[in-house]
Design a protein around this motif. Structure first.
Motif, PDB file in Angstrom:
ATOM      1  N   LYS A  49       0.833  -1.216   0.000  1.00 16.39           N
ATOM      2  CA  LYS A  49       0.000   0.000   0.000  1.00 16.39           C
ATOM      3  C   LYS A  49       0.869   1.268   0.000  1.00 16.39           C
ATOM      4  O   LYS A  49       0.684   2.154  -0.825  1.00 16.39           O
ATOM      5  CB  LYS A  49      -0.927   0.014   1.243  1.00 16.39           C
ATOM      6  CG  LYS A  49      -1.884  -1.152   1.294  1.00 16.39           C
ATOM      7  CD  LYS A  49      -2.744  -1.137   2.533  1.00 16.39           C
ATOM      8  CE  LYS A  49      -1.977  -1.404   3.803  1.00 16.39           C
ATOM      9  NZ  LYS A  49      -1.346  -2.741   3.893  1.00 16.39           N
ATOM     10  N   SER A  50       1.809   1.296   0.955  1.00 18.05           N
ATOM     11  CA  SER A  50       2.648   2.490   1.041  1.00 18.05           C
ATOM     12  C   SER A  50       3.514   2.632  -0.211  1.00 18.05           C
ATOM     13  O   SER A  50       3.737   3.746  -0.704  1.00 18.05           O
ATOM     14  CB  SER A  50       3.519   2.446   2.298  1.00 18.05           C
ATOM     15  OG  SER A  50       2.686   2.298   3.432  1.00 18.05           O
ATOM     16  N   SER A  51       3.973   1.507  -0.735  1.00 21.43           N
ATOM     17  CA  SER A  51       4.796   1.557  -1.968  1.00 21.43           C
ATOM     18  C   SER A  51       3.976   2.109  -3.127  1.00 21.43           C
ATOM     19  O   SER A  51       4.474   2.892  -3.939  1.00 21.43           O
ATOM     20  CB  SER A  51       5.305   0.166  -2.337  1.00 21.43           C
ATOM     21  OG  SER A  51       6.039  -0.376  -1.285  1.00 21.43           O
ATOM     22  N   LEU A  62       6.575   7.662   2.034  1.00 26.29           N
ATOM     23  CA  LEU A  62       6.021   6.785   3.079  1.00 26.29           C
ATOM     24  C   LEU A  62       6.953   5.607   3.309  1.00 26.29           C
ATOM     25  O   LEU A  62       7.600   5.129   2.377  1.00 26.29           O
ATOM     26  CB  LEU A  62       4.628   6.310   2.673  1.00 26.29           C
ATOM     27  CG  LEU A  62       3.669   7.477   2.467  1.00 26.29           C
ATOM     28  CD1 LEU A  62       2.558   7.123   1.508  1.00 26.29           C
ATOM     29  CD2 LEU A  62       3.110   7.937   3.798  1.00 26.29           C
ATOM     30  N   GLN A  63       7.008   5.176   4.543  1.00 24.62           N
ATOM     31  CA  GLN A  63       7.935   4.098   4.902  1.00 24.62           C
ATOM     32  C   GLN A  63       7.436   2.752   4.374  1.00 24.62           C
ATOM     33  O   GLN A  63       6.239   2.433   4.485  1.00 24.62           O
ATOM     34  CB  GLN A  63       8.060   4.000   6.426  1.00 24.62           C
ATOM     35  CG  GLN A  63       8.696   5.210   7.050  1.00 24.62           C
ATOM     36  CD  GLN A  63      10.119   5.423   6.568  1.00 24.62           C
ATOM     37  OE1 GLN A  63      10.977   4.568   6.760  1.00 24.62           O
ATOM     38  NE2 GLN A  63      10.362   6.538   5.912  1.00 24.62           N
ATOM     39  N   THR A  64       8.329   1.982   3.790  1.00 23.38           N
ATOM     40  CA  THR A  64       7.970   0.645   3.295  1.00 23.38           C
ATOM     41  C   THR A  64       9.003  -0.355   3.809  1.00 23.38           C
ATOM     42  O   THR A  64      10.156   0.007   4.011  1.00 23.38           O
ATOM     43  CB  THR A  64       7.977   0.586   1.757  1.00 23.38           C
ATOM     44  OG1 THR A  64       9.325   0.801   1.315  1.00 23.38           O
ATOM     45  CG2 THR A  64       7.067   1.618   1.133  1.00 23.38           C
ATOM     46  N   THR A  69       4.754  -2.487   8.598  1.00 27.09           N
ATOM     47  CA  THR A  69       5.447  -1.195   8.638  1.00 27.09           C
ATOM     48  C   THR A  69       4.561  -0.049   9.120  1.00 27.09           C
ATOM     49  O   THR A  69       4.800   0.558  10.162  1.00 27.09           O
ATOM     50  CB  THR A  69       5.987  -0.845   7.233  1.00 27.09           C
ATOM     51  OG1 THR A  69       6.675  -1.970   6.739  1.00 27.09           O
ATOM     52  CG2 THR A  69       6.912   0.354   7.283  1.00 27.09           C
ATOM     53  N   THR A  70       3.521   0.241   8.333  1.00 28.65           N
ATOM     54  CA  THR A  70       2.694   1.402   8.692  1.00 28.65           C
ATOM     55  C   THR A  70       1.932   1.086   9.985  1.00 28.65           C
ATOM     56  O   THR A  70       1.231   0.080  10.061  1.00 28.65           O
ATOM     57  CB  THR A  70       1.710   1.717   7.558  1.00 28.65           C
ATOM     58  OG1 THR A  70       2.453   1.818   6.350  1.00 28.65           O
ATOM     59  CG2 THR A  70       0.964   3.010   7.822  1.00 28.65           C
ATOM     60  N   ALA A  71       2.135   1.943  10.984  1.00 26.49           N
ATOM     61  CA  ALA A  71       1.484   1.689  12.270  1.00 26.49           C
ATOM     62  C   ALA A  71       0.475   2.781  12.607  1.00 26.49           C
ATOM     63  O   ALA A  71      -0.377   2.611  13.472  1.00 26.49           O
ATOM     64  CB  ALA A  71       2.539   1.607  13.367  1.00 26.49           C
ATOM     65  N   ILE A 130      -5.916   7.960   2.500  1.00 30.09           N
ATOM     66  CA  ILE A 130      -5.536   7.459   3.830  1.00 30.09           C
ATOM     67  C   ILE A 130      -4.766   6.140   3.692  1.00 30.09           C
ATOM     68  O   ILE A 130      -5.308   5.142   3.210  1.00 30.09           O
ATOM     69  CB  ILE A 130      -6.796   7.262   4.717  1.00 30.09           C
ATOM     70  CG1 ILE A 130      -7.605   8.568   4.725  1.00 30.09           C
ATOM     71  CG2 ILE A 130      -6.408   6.867   6.126  1.00 30.09           C
ATOM     72  CD1 ILE A 130      -9.071   8.368   4.936  1.00 30.09           C
ATOM     73  N   ASP A 131      -3.498   6.204   4.131  1.00 23.72           N
ATOM     74  CA  ASP A 131      -2.685   4.988   4.149  1.00 23.72           C
ATOM     75  C   ASP A 131      -2.861   4.363   5.531  1.00 23.72           C
ATOM     76  O   ASP A 131      -2.587   4.991   6.554  1.00 23.72           O
ATOM     77  CB  ASP A 131      -1.205   5.360   3.923  1.00 23.72           C
ATOM     78  CG  ASP A 131      -0.331   4.109   3.814  1.00 23.72           C
ATOM     79  OD1 ASP A 131      -0.871   3.024   3.517  1.00 23.72           O
ATOM     80  OD2 ASP A 131       0.899   4.218   4.012  1.00 23.72           O
ATOM     81  N   LEU A 132      -3.318   3.121   5.545  1.00 18.26           N
ATOM     82  CA  LEU A 132      -3.660   2.488   6.824  1.00 18.26           C
ATOM     83  C   LEU A 132      -2.712   1.334   7.133  1.00 18.26           C
ATOM     84  O   LEU A 132      -2.094   0.771   6.227  1.00 18.26           O
ATOM     85  CB  LEU A 132      -5.077   1.934   6.751  1.00 18.26           C
ATOM     86  CG  LEU A 132      -6.201   2.955   6.711  1.00 18.26           C
ATOM     87  CD1 LEU A 132      -7.514   2.274   6.392  1.00 18.26           C
ATOM     88  CD2 LEU A 132      -6.303   3.678   8.038  1.00 18.26           C
TER      89      LEU A 132
HETATM   90 MG   LIG Z   1       2.458   0.633   4.748  1.00 20.26          MG
END
Ligand SMILES: [Mg+2]
Ligand SMILES: Nc1nc2c(ncn2[C@@H]2O[C@H](COP(=O)(O)OP(=O)(O)OP(=O)(O)O)[C@@H](O)[C@H]2O)c(=O)[nH]1
Length: 740
Positions: A49-51, A62-64, A69-71, A130-132
């Motif tokens: 998702k973030s990628s 965004l961190q991948t 990863t995404t918190a 929204i990145d979840l």
């Molecule tokens: Mg992520």
């Protein structure tokens, strides 16, 4: 009139009146919200998702990573300037730099609600992406939050792994479909699939997966492919643009999707009522009666179970809330103690007060956000789907309490408490004024007087410094006198230099000149008469004329010379003789005057010598006194040091007492606010169980009684009710049919 507004007006006119209020609330929430298109990215964790977002934004923002990863939910929105911030439970915004943003989005600091990334990219205008955290993540809270976001979303970008849709994907896609969202499903990591195909592996069938999704989740979609190097970018941007343009109709669809169960409930109830009114034969009435009894029994069982459920739910919440408050209180006590221990000066007091207040505030905010989190997890009641439909028991969704509400209620309680205390004090003062007697007043006046006297006595106490100054002055004076007396003494030791010494003495300064003032006056008299003295040389006369030359030595010496001067008397001239004798007599007079002056000087010198002995004694006395003075001085200094130390100690004690008082007040304030917040949480949970769930059950039980009554009504009444019910059912059905 716009499409949603026209639809809504028509809908309201077709609804039975008791269903209008909940529908209006739903419309306000969904249909008329003036917010940007909410687009959420969903999919299992590490699906990409973030990628994908980085690919769309064309920057690694965004961190991948391979692991979870995404918190922290991250909102990406348009703004004229690039910025990043962290949003707190009270809506506060903390600006972040790149490193901080990377940290918070992967660690989700306690109390943070979400992160926001603002970018000046035009395609983001009117959109909130929204990145979840990934679905199926280890945190149950993440899943809860994600589902809430799905509920509030307008559109969804759903990411499937190249292995195809899993059971969890199907479940979520079904929720999305039922909630009427605009959806795009993407198969990510497509570069890996292409590589596998290149290695000779069989290509997955996107068509087949789409059919599976349709079957399992009821969602008809075309599956697109993407990878983090750019595949699918145009397609996705196109989807976003169209969704933004269709926002009104998307929201209308969302509204309709959420409206459907409400209308179905109403229609179900209407059908039951009609059945009751349609009962004609005794046999039918018996069957309905039996059915109603059974249903009532099930509801009653459910209600009695509810008590246990409710108790368990409330005691669980109570334990969690208690633990949270205890932990925060302990931390606050520790912080306040540390701060009080470091307090060593009054100048630090303002800072102490400020930091203490901030620590209290932070502790309150932390429990507020923890309570807010707790309030999202109550009322969990699993009911079989069949029961829900059959018993018309769609339970209301428990409403979480916002952290700000907790803070407000805490503050309110504190203010109320402060107000009550103030009122109590005022009341006490009033009572005292009423009971105050005259003798009380006198007593006070006397005490005041005594106090004033004490104050004055204290103010007039001499300081040690005064004694020291006096001693020094005496020493200097005595030293000076000794020098002068020695000078005079020397005159008597060597009488040949008497004149010169006296002159030196006179010339030494004003003070000695004053001491011999008597002599000076005599000499002046002699000087005034000198003009009539014949034979005295003119230069001598002139020298005698200067007051500054009024030295006994000088005068004596000169006079001696004059007297010893040779006088030549060749002719006896009686007149001249007489004159000479007169002059001699005059001189004799003057000599006598000088002698007197000298003897006065002698007396003075003697006196001085005597005084010298006395002074010697006095010097010794002085030395002794000086010694004592020195001792006194040291003693006074010691006392002064001790007094300073005592004063310092008193100040420290006072500071300590004040800080102790402040600490107690802060903790009292914390306890008061925490207990008010705890009460709010429990009231909310209690009211959910008692007022809403129980009320719903009671409503259903009443429905049964109503149905039983309707079955018992006269044929004529039943007929009339049936007509109304049929009309309402038609309206409801018409509305339902218009829903997509
Ligand atoms: Mg992520
Ligand atoms: N080969 C390939 N690797 C990808 C692709 N997309 C993501 N990855 C890698 O997959 C891993 C997970 O990617 P993320 O973007 O962090 O996944 P995510 O869905 O945001 O994960 P969570 O935040 O944990 O839910 C990373 O190592 C990415 O480099 C892709 O299209 N192709």
């Amino acid at each position: 009139m716009s499409e949603p507004t026209a639809f809504f007006s028509e809908l309201l006119s077709s609804l039975p009146s008791d269903w209008q209020a909940p529908v209006e609330a739903l419309a306000a929430d969904v249909l008329h919200a003036n917010t940007p298109l909410r687009l959420v990215l969903l999919g299992g964790f590490s699906v990409g998702k973030s990628s994908l977002l980085n690919m769309l934004l064309q920057a690694p923002l965004l961190q991948t990573a391979l692991e979870e990863t995404t918190a922290l939910p991250t909102f990406i929105e348009y703004a004229a300037e690039r910025s990043m911030s962290l949003i707190g439970p009270d809506g506060s915004q903390l600006p972040l730099d790149d490193a901080q943003f990377a940290h918070v989005t992967t660690h989700a600091p306690e109390g943070a609600v979400c992160a926001v990334l603002n970018l000046p990219q035009p395609w983001l205008k009117g959109v909130s992406i929204i990145d979840l955290p990934g679905l199926g993540s280890t945190s149950a809270h993440h899943r809860e939050y994600t589902l809430t976001q799905v509920r509030h979303a307008d559109a969804v970008l759903y990411l499937l792994s190249p292995r195809g849709p899993s059971a969890a994907d199907m479940e979520t896609l079904q929720i999305i479909q039922q909630a009427g969202k605009r959806v795009k499903v993407l198969v990510t990591h497509w570069d890996e699939v292409e590589a596998a195909i290149a290695r000779g592996e069989k290509a997955p069938s996107l068509e087949q997966w789409a059919q599976q999704i349709e079957r399992a989740a009821g969602l008809r979609v075309r599956l697109a492919t993407s990878h983090h190097d750019g595949l699918g970018r145009e397609d996705i941007l196109d989807f976003v643009e169209r969704a933004r343009d269709d926002l009104q109709s998307i929201r209308l669809r969302r509204f309709q999707a959420e409206l459907r169960p409400v209308l179905e409930n109403a229609l179900g109830h209407n059908a039951e009522q009609q059945r009751a009114c349609e009962v004609e034969s005794e046999q039918q009435a018996q069957a309905l009666h039996q059915e109603l009894i059974e249903r009532k029994q099930r509801l009653a069982d459910f209600k009695s179970n509810l008590y246990g459920e409710q108790q368990a739910d409330r005691s669980r919440l109570s334990q969690q809330a208690g633990a949270s408050v205890r932990q925060q209180r302990q931390q606050l006590v520790q912080q306040l103690d540390e701060q009080a221990a470091n307090l060593s000066d009054e100048t630090e007091w303002a800072h102490f007060g400020q930091v203490g207040g901030q620590q209290l505030d932070a502790a309150i905010r932390t429990i507020a956000s923890q309570f807010c989190e707790l309030s999202q997890h109550y009322g969990a009641l699993e009911l079989p789907a069949a029961d829900i439909v059959e018993l018309n028991l769609r339970l209301p969704v428990p409403e979480p309490v916002a952290a700000e509400d907790f803070i407000d209620i805490g503050r309110l309680t504190q203010l109320q408490q402060a107000l009550t205390e103030q009122q109590d004090t005022e009341q006490a003062i009033c009572q005292k004024q009423v009971s105050l007697q005259v003798h009380d007043m006198d007593e006070h006046a006397q005490t005041l007087h005594a106090l004033t006297l004490q104050q004055q006595a204290l103010a007039s106490q001499p300081l040690p410094m005064t004694v020291q100054q006096t001693g020094n002055g005496n020493g200097a004076f005595i030293g000076r006198l000794v020098g002068e007396v020695a000078d005079i003494g020397l005159m008597f030791v060597n009488p040949t230099i008497v004149g010169a010494k006296v002159a030196a003495l006179v010339g030494k300064g004003a003070k000695v000149a004053k001491a011999v003032s008597t002599t000076v006056r005599v000499v002046k008299g002699v000087q005034q008469g000198k003009t009539s003295v014949r034979g005295v040389p003119q230069p001598i006369m002139e020298k005698l004329g200067g007051l500054e030359m009024l030295s006994l030595g000088y005068w004596g010496e000169r006079m001696g010379q004059a007297l010893s001067g040779q006088m030549e008397i060749e002719v006896v001239d009686p007149q001249a003789m007489a004159e000479r004798e007169a002059a001699l007599a005059e001189l004799e007079l003057q000599r006598q005057a000088l002698r007197r002056a000298l003897s006065r000087n002698e007396d003075i010198a003697n006196e001085r010598q005597l005084t010298g002995w006395a002074l010697e004694h006095s010097q010794k006395e002085q030395a002794r006194l000086l010694g004592e003075l020195e001792q006194l001085k040291q003693h006074a200094e010691q006392k002064h040091r001790e007094a300073l130390q005592q004063q310092q100690q008193n100040r420290l004690n006072q500071l300590q007492r004040s800080s102790e008082k402040a600490r107690t007040q802060w903790l009292q304030s914390f306890d008061r606010q925490a207990s008010a917040m705890d009460e709010l949480l429990h009231n909310r949970v209690r009211s959910y169980w008692e007022d809403r769930v129980e009320a719903l059950l009671n409503e259903r039980l009443q429905d049964i009684d109503l149905l039983a009554e309707q079955a018992q009504a006269s044929a004529q009444d039943k007929q009339a009710t049936l007509v109304i019910l049929a009309e309402q059912a038609q309206a409801l059905q018409r509305t339902l049919d218009t829903l997509h």
